[in-house]
Design an enzyme around this catalytic site. Structure first.
Site, short mmCIF file in Angstrom:
data_model
loop_
_atom_site.label_atom_id
_atom_site.label_comp_id
_atom_site.label_asym_id
_atom_site.label_seq_id
_atom_site.Cartn_x
_atom_site.Cartn_y
_atom_site.Cartn_z
CG HIS A 157 -6.59 0.67 1.35
ND1 HIS A 157 -5.64 1.39 0.66
CD2 HIS A 157 -5.91 -0.07 2.26
CE1 HIS A 157 -4.44 1.09 1.13
NE2 HIS A 157 -4.58 0.21 2.12
CG HIS A 192 -2.52 4.14 5.29
ND1 HIS A 192 -2.43 4.19 3.92
CD2 HIS A 192 -2.58 2.83 5.61
CE1 HIS A 192 -2.45 2.95 3.45
NE2 HIS A 192 -2.54 2.11 4.45
CB CYS A 251 -0.96 -0.03 1.18
SG CYS A 251 -1.94 -1.55 1.14
#
Lengths: 398, 267
Positions: free
Chosen positions: A327, A293, A163
Site C-alpha cells: 500500500h 483499493h 491514501c
C-alpha cells in the site's frame, strides 16, 4: 467531473523497480515485490522497499531538500525519460503554462524522526535553527522539490488527503486545465517508508505479519510500500492528438463517518464511484476493469466489495496490486493509474498477487491470476483516513 | 472568472469572529492584538470531540461561521482545506514517541496526524459527503486554497474554503515560525446570492511589479505576515470595508493569483 484529459506520459517507481518496463514485467509475472521486515519490538511485517534510494545524489542547488521522500521523487522523475518529457513540454508551452500537483501523505517526516533521535536533540530539546524543515518534513516539500527540479512555473501545490492524495491530485490538474490556469500539469504521488506510518499502522493493528492478502477470507492487514509516480496531463491537442491513456473522470467524496473505519454501507465509496462514472459518462456495465483499493484489511476490503455491488460493478473484473507493491499510501492513486495504463497497453488483466482465494462472502469478480484481456475503460479506487475517497475513470483510446 | 462571497469566518488574535472582525477591519485603527478565543467544534459526538485536535477545531469553527453567514446546509458543499504545516503538535508528539527505545505510538495521534484530519472531522461533524481536498503550498497555502476553491466553482455551485495554521510547539518553533494561531473561511458560490454581495473576478497570471498588497496598519500587517492563513486579511478587510480593490497573492513559482473585489447592491 468530465475531463477527457490526455495522460501524455507517465512513469512509476516502486518495489517492482524503476520505470514502466519493470512494472510491466512485475505485473505480468504475478509475483510480489514485498520483503519481510521486523519492527523494533520484533513484530514481523512486510514492506515494499525501493532499492537504491541510499545512493541517490541530490543536485547541489537542492541539497537542503535531501530526504528519502525527495530522493524517491527524483528517482521517479528520472525514470522513463519523464523529466525530459516535462522539459520538452516547457519548451513548447512555456514554464508558466505547466503546473505541478503532487500527492503525499507523510512527505519527508522521516528527516524529523531521525533528528529527534539524534543526541543533539536530547541535549537541546529542540531542532537546530538550520534544520531544513521546510525542504523535508513540510507537506509542501515534495511539490516544491519537483517544481524546482523540473523548472515548471505554473501553480504548484501538494494534495495531502492520506491514501487518496495522488488520485485527488488528478482532479486539481483537471481544474487547472479547465479553468485555463495551466496548459499542462505534472501530476505526481510520492510516499516513502518512514516510522510514522510503520508504527502508526502497527498501533492500529493494521499491519499484516506476513504480507497482505487482499479480498481473501484470511486477510489480516496491509504492507506499506513506498512509491513515486508521475503523469503529464493536458488536453489531447496540446502535444498533437494521439491514442493512449486518458483521464475520463474523477470522483471525489467524503465518508462523513469515522477517521479510520470505512462507512459500513460504503456510502462514501459509492459516492466517489458514482461521481467518476458520471463524470466519464459511463454506465457500470461499460467498465472493463476495477483497480481495487484492496488494501487487505478486514473492514476496508469488505466495504469496497459492498460498494462495488451497490454500484452494479460486481461483475466487472477487479484486482488489487497491494500484494505486489504494497500500500503506497499517498502514491496509491498514481501507482494505480500507471499500472492500469500498462495493463491497457499490454492487453492484460492483472491478478491479485498474494491472494489464494476470494473471501466466499464477497460478490466482486476478483481476478486471482492475471490473463490476457482488453481493457478500454477502468476505474481506480482510493480510500483514505478521514473518510477521504477518490475514484479515477481511465480510458484507453486507440 | 466570477465568484460571489456568501459568507466568511475568522478566528485569530483580536479577531474572534466574522461579525466583530468585520467592524474592526472596516474602521481604521480599531484593531487590538490579543489572545485568540478557544475554537468551537460543533457537531461532534463527545467521543469525537475528545479526539478532535486543535487544528481541526479551528477549521470547524471558521467553516461553520461561514456556512451560518451563507445560510447553507453543509451537505452539498465541497470543501477545500488549506494549511501550510498541518498539525505540528501531533508531529512533535509522534516523533518523540518514535525516538523512545520502546516505541508506542498513539493510534489516535497517528490518525490525527494526516494533513486531512481537519477535513475528516468536518465531514463527521456536518455529515457532508461532498468532495473534499486538503492541500499545502507552505506560506502560500491560502492563495493555493483560494485558487482551488475558485476553480471548483467551474463545476460545483458552491465551495467552502477553510485555511488554518497553528504555532509550532517548542521543539519545532525555531524551524517553523508561526507565532500566532489563525483561521479563516470563505463560502464561495458561482450563483449570485440575493441582496448586496461581494463579487470576485479572478485570474492567474505571471507576476509583475504589482506587489502583494500589505495591510496599511502595522499591527494588522504583522498579523498577516505571522501566519499563512492570515494572508487572507487583505481580502477580509476589503469585504469588511466594502471597498473595491484588487488583492494579489504572489505564488511560490513565478505566478500570482489576482482577485478584483467589487460590490453589487440588491437586485
Amino acid at each position: 467531473m468530465g475531463t477527457g484529459l490526455a495522460i501524455h506520459r507517465y512513469t512509476v517507481t516502486s518495489a517492482f523497480g524503476r520505470g514502466l518496463a519493470a512494472h510491466r514485467a512485475g505485473l505480468m509475472s504475478g509475483r510480489s515485490g514485498l520483503s519481510a521486515h521486523a519492527l523494533a519490538d520484533g513484530s514481523p511485517c512486510a514492506i515494499g522497499r525501493v532499492a537504491g534510494l541510499e545512493d541517490v545524489a541530490m543536485p547541489a542547488s537542492l541539497a537542503r531538500y535531501d530526504c528519502r521522500n525527495n530522493r524517491l521523487a527524483l528517482l521517479a522523475l528520472e525514470a522513463d525519460g519523464f523529466a525530459e518529457s516535462v522539459a520538452a513540454a516547457i519548451r513548447i508551452l512555456g514554464a508558466g503554462g505547466v503546473g505541478v500537483v503532487v500527492g503525499t501523505s507523510t512527505s519527508g517526516i522521516g528527516a524529523t524522526e531521525a533528528a529527534y533521535r539524534a543526541p543533539a536533540f536530547a541535549e537541546r530539546g529542540a531542532l537546530a535553527a538550520d534544520f531544513p524543515y521546510r525542504e523535508t518534513h513540510n507537506v509542501f516539500s515534495c511539490g516544491d522539490f519537483c517544481r524546482r527540479y523540473l523548472g515548471a512555473k505554473g501553480p504548484a501545490l501538494v494534495v495531502s488527503t492520506a491514501c487518496s492524495s495522488s488520485a485527488k491530485a488528478f482532479g486539481v490538474a483537471a481544474r487547472l486545465i479547465a479553468s485555463g490556469t495551466c496548459r499542462a500539469v505534472v501530476v505526481g504521488g510520492v510516499d516513502s517508508l518512514c516510522d510514522t506510518t510503520l508504527y502508526g499502522f502497527h498501533s492500529l493493528g493494521l499491519l499484516s505479519p506476513t504480507g497482505p492478502r487482499p479480498f481473501s477470507a484470511d486477510r489480516d492487514g496491509i504492507a506499506i510500500g513506498e512509491a513515486g509516480g508521475f503523469a503529464l496531463v493536458g488536453p489531447a491537442d496540446v502535444f498533437g492528438a494521439r491514442g493512449g491513456l486518458y483521464l475520463a473522470g474523477v470522483g471525489d467524496s467524503a465518508d462523513a463517518y469515522h477517521m479510520t473505519a470505512p462507512h459500513p454501507e460504503a456510502r462514501g465509496a459509492c459516492a466517489a464511484i458514482a461521481a467518476a462514472l458520471g463524470g466519464a459518462g459511463w454506465r457500470p456495465e461499460d467498465v472493463d476493469y476495477v483497480h481495487l483499493h484492496g488494501t487487505g484489511t478486514l473492514h476496508n476490503d469488505a466495504a469496497e466489495d459492498l460498494g462495488l455491488a451497490h454500484m452494479g460493478l460486481a461483475a466487472a473484473p477487479a484486482s488489487s496490486t497491494k500484494g505486489a507493491v504494497g500500500h503506497t499510501l499517498g502514491a496509491a492513486g498514481i501507482c494505480g493509474a500507471a499500472l492500469v495504463g500498462l495493463a491497457m497497453d499490454a492487453g492484460y488483466l492483472p491478478g491479485t498477487a498474494n491472494t489464494g482465494a476470494r473471501d466466499p462472502s464477497f460478490h466482486s469478480n476478483l481476478l486471482l491470476s492475471g490473463r490476457p484481456g482488453a481493457i478500454r475503460r477502468a476505474l481506480v479506487n482510493t480510500f483514505g483516513f478521514g473518510g477521504s475517497n477518490c475514484t479515477l475513470a481511465l480510458e484507453w483510446r486507440p | 472568472m466570477i465568484a460571489y462571497i456568501a459568507g466568511w469566518g475568522v478566528l485569530g488574535p483580536g479577531l474572534p469572529d466574522a461579525e466583530t472582525a468585520g467592524a474592526i477591519l472596516a474602521a481604521e485603527g480599531a484593531y487590538r492584538d490579543g489572545v485568540a478565543r478557544a475554537p468551537i467544534a460543533a457537531g461532534l459526538s463527545p467521543n469525537e470531540a475528545r479526539r478532535c485536535p486543535a487544528t481541526a477545531r479551528y477549521a470547524l469553527d471558521v467553516g461553520q461561521q461561514a456556512l451560518r453567514a451563507a445560510g447553507w446546509d453543509p451537505g452539498e458543499v465541497p470543501t477545500v482545506l488549506a494549511s501550510g504545516s498541518g498539525d505540528l503538535e501531533i508531529s512533535d508528539k509522534n516523533c518523540r514517541s518514535l525516538a523512545q527505545a520502546a516505541i508506542a505510538l498513539s493510534p489516535t495521534l497517528f490518525h490525527n496526524s494526516v494533513h486531512n484530519a481537519a477535513g475528516g472531522y468536518w465531514g463527521i461533524a456536518t455529515g457532508s459527503r461532498a468532495a473534499t481536498i486538503s492541500l499545502s503550498a507552505y506560506d502560500e497555502s491560502f492563495a493555493a486554497g483560494l485558487l482551488e476553491a475558485l476553480m471548483t466553482l467551474g463545476t460545483a455551485r458552491r465551495c467552502l474554503l477553510i485555511a488554518y495554521d497553528l504555532p509550532a510547539p517548542g521543539a519545532l518553533a525555531a524551524v517553523r515560525k508561526v507565532p500566532v494561531p489563525f483561521a479563516a473561511a470563505l463560502a464561495l458560490t458561482s450563483e449570485r446570492p440575493a441582496g448586496p454581495v461581494a463579487r470576485l473576478s479572478w485570474r492567474w497570471g505571471p507576476q509583475d511589479l504589482e506587489a502583494e498588497a500589505p495591510m496599511a496598519e502595522p499591527a494588522l500587517e504583522a498579523l498577516r505576515a505571522a501566519n499563512p492563513a492570515a494572508r487572507s486579511l487583505p481580502l477580509l478587510q476589503a469585504l469588511s470595508a466594502r471597498q473595491p480593490r484588487t488583492v494579489s497573492w504572489t505564488y511560490p513559482a513565478d505566478g500570482a493569483l489576482r482577485v478584483a473585489v467589487a460590490f453589487e447592491e440588491s437586485r
